[in-house]
Design a protein around this motif. Structure first.
Motif, mmCIF file in Angstrom:
data_model
loop_
_atom_site.group_PDB
_atom_site.id
_atom_site.type_symbol
_atom_site.label_atom_id
_atom_site.label_comp_id
_atom_site.label_asym_id
_atom_site.label_seq_id
_atom_site.Cartn_x
_atom_site.Cartn_y
_atom_site.Cartn_z
ATOM 1 N N LEU A 4 0.812 -1.221 0.000
ATOM 2 C CA LEU A 4 0.000 0.000 0.000
ATOM 3 C C LEU A 4 0.847 1.274 0.000
ATOM 4 N N SER A 5 2.130 1.135 -0.295
ATOM 5 C CA SER A 5 3.010 2.307 -0.261
ATOM 6 C C SER A 5 2.663 3.327 -1.344
ATOM 7 N N ASN A 6 1.912 2.898 -2.379
ATOM 8 C CA ASN A 6 1.551 3.810 -3.470
ATOM 9 C C ASN A 6 0.129 4.348 -3.353
ATOM 10 N N ALA A 7 -0.561 3.970 -2.269
ATOM 11 C CA ALA A 7 -1.906 4.514 -2.027
ATOM 12 C C ALA A 7 -1.802 5.985 -1.647
ATOM 13 N N ILE A 8 -2.845 6.746 -1.936
ATOM 14 C CA ILE A 8 -2.864 8.190 -1.709
ATOM 15 C C ILE A 8 -3.916 8.515 -0.653
ATOM 16 N N GLN A 9 -3.534 9.300 0.353
ATOM 17 C CA GLN A 9 -4.484 9.694 1.385
ATOM 18 C C GLN A 9 -4.490 11.210 1.506
ATOM 19 N N SER A 10 -5.701 11.798 1.602
ATOM 20 C CA SER A 10 -5.837 13.253 1.656
ATOM 21 C C SER A 10 -6.806 13.652 2.759
ATOM 22 N N ASN A 11 -6.476 14.726 3.459
ATOM 23 C CA ASN A 11 -7.367 15.257 4.491
ATOM 24 C C ASN A 11 -8.477 16.125 3.902
ATOM 25 N N GLU A 12 -8.384 16.415 2.613
ATOM 26 C CA GLU A 12 -9.289 17.375 1.988
ATOM 27 C C GLU A 12 -10.496 16.736 1.312
ATOM 28 N N VAL A 13 -10.524 15.402 1.221
ATOM 29 C CA VAL A 13 -11.620 14.722 0.514
ATOM 30 C C VAL A 13 -12.149 13.576 1.369
ATOM 31 N N SER A 14 -13.314 13.087 1.018
ATOM 32 C CA SER A 14 -13.892 11.955 1.736
ATOM 33 C C SER A 14 -13.648 10.658 0.958
ATOM 34 N N THR A 15 -13.602 9.570 1.676
ATOM 35 C CA THR A 15 -13.404 8.262 1.064
ATOM 36 C C THR A 15 -14.665 7.840 0.309
ATOM 37 N N GLY A 16 -14.485 7.134 -0.795
ATOM 38 C CA GLY A 16 -15.615 6.644 -1.573
ATOM 39 C C GLY A 16 -16.500 5.712 -0.755
ATOM 40 N N PHE A 17 -17.798 5.787 -1.019
ATOM 41 C CA PHE A 17 -18.764 5.019 -0.236
ATOM 42 C C PHE A 17 -19.895 4.568 -1.151
ATOM 43 N N SER A 18 -20.315 3.305 -1.012
ATOM 44 C CA SER A 18 -21.388 2.788 -1.855
ATOM 45 C C SER A 18 -22.419 2.031 -1.034
ATOM 46 N N ILE A 19 -23.669 2.172 -1.410
ATOM 47 C CA ILE A 19 -24.754 1.350 -0.874
ATOM 48 C C ILE A 19 -25.212 0.431 -1.999
ATOM 49 N N ILE A 20 -25.131 -0.876 -1.772
ATOM 50 C CA ILE A 20 -25.471 -1.855 -2.801
ATOM 51 C C ILE A 20 -26.799 -2.499 -2.448
ATOM 52 N N LEU A 21 -27.812 -2.228 -3.252
ATOM 53 C CA LEU A 21 -29.126 -2.822 -3.076
ATOM 54 C C LEU A 21 -29.155 -4.136 -3.849
ATOM 55 N N THR A 22 -29.241 -5.233 -3.140
ATOM 56 C CA THR A 22 -29.156 -6.556 -3.747
ATOM 57 C C THR A 22 -30.541 -7.159 -3.916
ATOM 58 N N SER A 23 -30.813 -7.728 -5.098
ATOM 59 C CA SER A 23 -32.118 -8.331 -5.362
ATOM 60 C C SER A 23 -32.121 -9.799 -4.971
ATOM 61 N N PHE A 24 -33.304 -10.399 -4.963
ATOM 62 C CA PHE A 24 -33.416 -11.827 -4.650
ATOM 63 C C PHE A 24 -32.808 -12.699 -5.737
ATOM 64 N N GLU A 25 -32.529 -12.113 -6.918
ATOM 65 C CA GLU A 25 -31.867 -12.844 -7.990
ATOM 66 C C GLU A 25 -30.347 -12.749 -7.894
ATOM 67 N N GLY A 26 -29.858 -11.926 -6.960
ATOM 68 C CA GLY A 26 -28.414 -11.788 -6.789
ATOM 69 C C GLY A 26 -27.819 -10.603 -7.502
ATOM 70 N N ASP A 27 -28.578 -9.981 -8.409
ATOM 71 C CA ASP A 27 -28.062 -8.798 -9.100
ATOM 72 C C ASP A 27 -28.201 -7.593 -8.184
ATOM 73 N N ARG A 28 -27.638 -6.447 -8.596
ATOM 74 C CA ARG A 28 -27.612 -5.339 -7.656
ATOM 75 C C ARG A 28 -27.708 -3.990 -8.350
ATOM 76 N N THR A 29 -28.149 -3.013 -7.592
ATOM 77 C CA THR A 29 -28.124 -1.607 -7.982
ATOM 78 C C THR A 29 -27.217 -0.897 -6.989
ATOM 79 N N VAL A 30 -26.286 -0.084 -7.506
ATOM 80 C CA VAL A 30 -25.287 0.549 -6.648
ATOM 81 C C VAL A 30 -25.540 2.056 -6.573
ATOM 82 N N LEU A 31 -25.626 2.562 -5.354
ATOM 83 C CA LEU A 31 -25.686 4.003 -5.108
ATOM 84 C C LEU A 31 -24.286 4.418 -4.671
ATOM 85 N N ALA A 32 -23.581 5.134 -5.526
ATOM 86 C CA ALA A 32 -22.152 5.371 -5.306
ATOM 87 C C ALA A 32 -21.834 6.838 -5.044
ATOM 88 N N HIS A 33 -21.067 7.076 -3.992
ATOM 89 C CA HIS A 33 -20.455 8.384 -3.742
ATOM 90 C C HIS A 33 -18.987 8.247 -4.093
#
Length: 349
Positions: A97-126
């Motif tokens: 992870l030495s090449n990963a970038i961290q910043s105090n000025e931005v927020s980390t990416g975040f996703s809410i994954i709505l999963t169906s009974f068939e296993g497929d999904r809809t993603v709400l992504a920030h």
């Protein structure tokens, strides 16, 4: 020196499943669209819930490492509770992870994954930090000293570094596997072609390939039954347009119909590897990165590499989380041995 360095997104994914979700299908003559729906204004019970680390840059790095490659990852996160969760998830994983970038000025990416009974999904992504990678934050020396650069989809402002990193990789003899994202594709084929030219392997799903080339895959009609053919003639045309250089391999995934590869001489088709489906999130990352890794393992046997990728992808969809079901090469080969009838087919050009 690394065998593989990946660049892409890093997110905290929250999976939510409710038995009260509906799947609504809307059809017209030339198109079919499906929607996940919930009763408007209702409070619904959650049937299942989980949180996992994900994102193309992380998913593929974990997979390459799991397959035995010395791997480093380039991604960007903020300095918050989600980034701490992401770093903690790597404690037992052999990813640099030495090449990963961290910043105090931005927020980390975040996703809410709505999963169906068939296993497929809809993603709400920030997107957060994922969309804000800058050129001066990237360790180009690490790319130069890697054998393979795997480029997962880059969104927003991060897409602006794409030209620089792939051209730098090509100039320094680093092999490039490019998994095209919608941000790149929407810039048009002339732009995308310049990126594709730098890559030895290009991976897209059928919808992305159609969007990139402008070639529509025609549905069956009364007069023509395209589904009876092993490869759709419009898909052949799509492959030929995407393959802009002789040295390239183009891969197109087609959901439940399996996946195809084209080397300029033959088309290779591999069906999906059957198994339970809990969530499809991460399946594409697992497929594309496993295919790239398997080319070395199989001595560049495209059909067999598709099989390896399909088996590993099936492992991922059998569990919640984009990396929970990843398999080693030995585990993939064991499953193939237990399923001797599973095979790929070659279609001559």
């Amino acid at each position: 020196m690394f065998d593989v360095i990946t660049i892409g997104s890093a997110t905290m994914d929250v999976f939510v499943e409710s038995d009260e979700a509906n799947i609504v299908s809307v059809r017209r003559k030339d198109k079919k669209t499906e929607f996940m729906s919930y009763p408007y204004g209702s409070k619904l019970e959650i049937t299942d819930f989980d949180s996992q680390v994900g994102g193309g840059g992380i998913n593929t790095a974990v997979n390459f490492s799991n397959l035995g490659f010395k791997t480093s990852a380039i991604f960007k996160v903020g300095n918050d509770i989600y980034s701490r969760g992401i770093y903690k998830s790597f404690e037992n994983k052999k990813v640099d992870l030495s090449n990963a970038i961290q910043s105090n000025e931005v927020s980390t990416g975040f996703s809410i994954i709505l999963t169906s009974f068939e296993g497929d999904r809809t993603v709400l992504a920030h997107r957060g930090a994922n969309a804000l990678i800058k050129k001066n934050e990237i360790n180009f020396e690490a790319i130069k000293n890697s054998k393979l650069l795997y480029v997962a989809p880059l969104n927003g402002e991060s897409n602006k570094v794409l030209d620089d990193i792939v051209n730098f990789a090509r100039e320094n003899g680093t092999f490039v596997c490019f998994n095209a994202g919608t941000t790149s594709i929407k810039k048009g084929f002339n732009y995308l072609k310049k990126i594709i030219e730098t890559a030895q392997i290009v991976v897209m799903n059928k919808e992305e390939a159609s969007m990139a080339t402008g070639i529509q895959i025609r549905p069956d009609t009364r007069e023509e039954k395209f589904s009876d053919q092993l490869i759709h003639p419009d898909l052949k045309t799509t492959f030929k347009k995407l393959k802009v250089c002789d040295y390239q391999v183009i891969v197109i995934t087609d959901g439940g119909n399996g996946a195809y590869a084209y080397d300029g001489k033959n088309y290779y088709h591999c069906p999906i590897f059957e198994g339970p489906v809990v969530s499809t999130l991460g399946a594409g990352d697992a497929f594309a990165s496993t295919f790239c890794a398997a080319l070395q393992r199989t001595q560049r046997n495209l059909g067999k590499s598709l099989m390896y990728a399909s088996v590993n992808s099936a492992g991922v969809v059998s569990k919640f989380g984009a990396t929970q079901g990843l398999l080693t090469f030995e585990e993939i080969e064991e499953r193939l041995t237990k399923n001797p009838k599973y095979h790929y087919e070659i279609i001559e050009d």
